[in-house]
Design an enzyme around this catalytic site. Sequence first.
Site, PDB file in Angstrom:
ATOM      1  N   ASP A  63       0.805  -1.230   0.000  1.00 51.94           N
ATOM      2  CA  ASP A  63       0.000   0.000   0.000  1.00 51.94           C
ATOM      3  C   ASP A  63       0.833   1.274   0.000  1.00 51.94           C
ATOM      4  O   ASP A  63       0.267   2.372   0.036  1.00 51.94           O
ATOM      5  CB  ASP A  63      -0.935   0.022   1.222  1.00 51.94           C
ATOM      6  CG  ASP A  63      -2.224  -0.745   0.980  1.00 51.94           C
ATOM      7  OD1 ASP A  63      -2.595  -0.949  -0.196  1.00 51.94           O
ATOM      8  OD2 ASP A  63      -2.863  -1.144   1.964  1.00 51.94           O
ATOM      9  N   GLU A  66       0.066   3.636  -3.094  1.00 45.95           N
ATOM     10  CA  GLU A  66      -1.284   4.210  -3.125  1.00 45.95           C
ATOM     11  C   GLU A  66      -1.523   5.186  -1.991  1.00 45.95           C
ATOM     12  O   GLU A  66      -2.224   6.171  -2.160  1.00 45.95           O
ATOM     13  CB  GLU A  66      -2.329   3.099  -3.010  1.00 45.95           C
ATOM     14  CG  GLU A  66      -2.613   2.367  -4.296  1.00 45.95           C
ATOM     15  CD  GLU A  66      -3.737   1.356  -4.125  1.00 45.95           C
ATOM     16  OE1 GLU A  66      -4.635   1.568  -3.295  1.00 45.95           O
ATOM     17  OE2 GLU A  66      -3.712   0.345  -4.834  1.00 45.95           O
ATOM     18  N   ASP A  67      -0.969   4.892  -0.812  1.00 47.21           N
ATOM     19  CA  ASP A  67      -1.410   5.589   0.398  1.00 47.21           C
ATOM     20  C   ASP A  67      -0.352   6.425   1.105  1.00 47.21           C
ATOM     21  O   ASP A  67      -0.625   6.952   2.182  1.00 47.21           O
ATOM     22  CB  ASP A  67      -1.960   4.556   1.398  1.00 47.21           C
ATOM     23  CG  ASP A  67      -3.177   3.826   0.851  1.00 47.21           C
ATOM     24  OD1 ASP A  67      -3.881   4.395   0.002  1.00 47.21           O
ATOM     25  OD2 ASP A  67      -3.419   2.685   1.263  1.00 47.21           O
TER      26      ASP A  67
END
Length: 195
Positions: A63, A66-67
């Site tokens: 992740d 994306e984050d």
Amino acid sequence: MNSILMYNSKVIKALYFAAKAHRNQFRKGNADIPYLVHPVEVAMILQENNMSEEIVIAGLLHDTLEDTSVTQEDIEREFGKKILELVLGASERLEGREHTDWKTRKSHTIEYLASAPLDVKYVSCADKLSNIRSMLRDYEEVGEELWKRFNEKNPLEQKWYYVGLTESLKGLESLKMYVEFKSSVELLFGKYKAN
């Protein structure tokens, strides 16, 4: 098999990298649980399913693109091209993602995973299993309030997405994590009152 998470320096390096990237982040709808719990659980699921070191590391990092503010260059520099490819494969890769509606994004994910490389499917399955475990725990605590935590708050849409994921990943039927994922999806959406 020795615990990869405990004894492998490359995995420990990835754990520190993920911890730094996700610092001050928390799980959706639960400010008591640091976000890092999720990628660690993903890595543990992968390890329990006898995945390679590279796949476990990709689980820890899945992740970050994306984050967080981590870039592709950061991952390639620290962990190499193969791990970058795995992280990219497990990320929601869609041009204009931030301006695309939820259903279109999720349809793209379902379609992509149906023909994704096997290593990417492994990381994605572990990720989705971790998510559905969390949803089941939260449903036991808050019931129907669970659905309010999501961008797409309609439980029937969530069901559509997760059932679609079980279909896209069904080539992993011999793996413990897939079996648990599929049964957890059936369990959660069997609890939903409108079913």
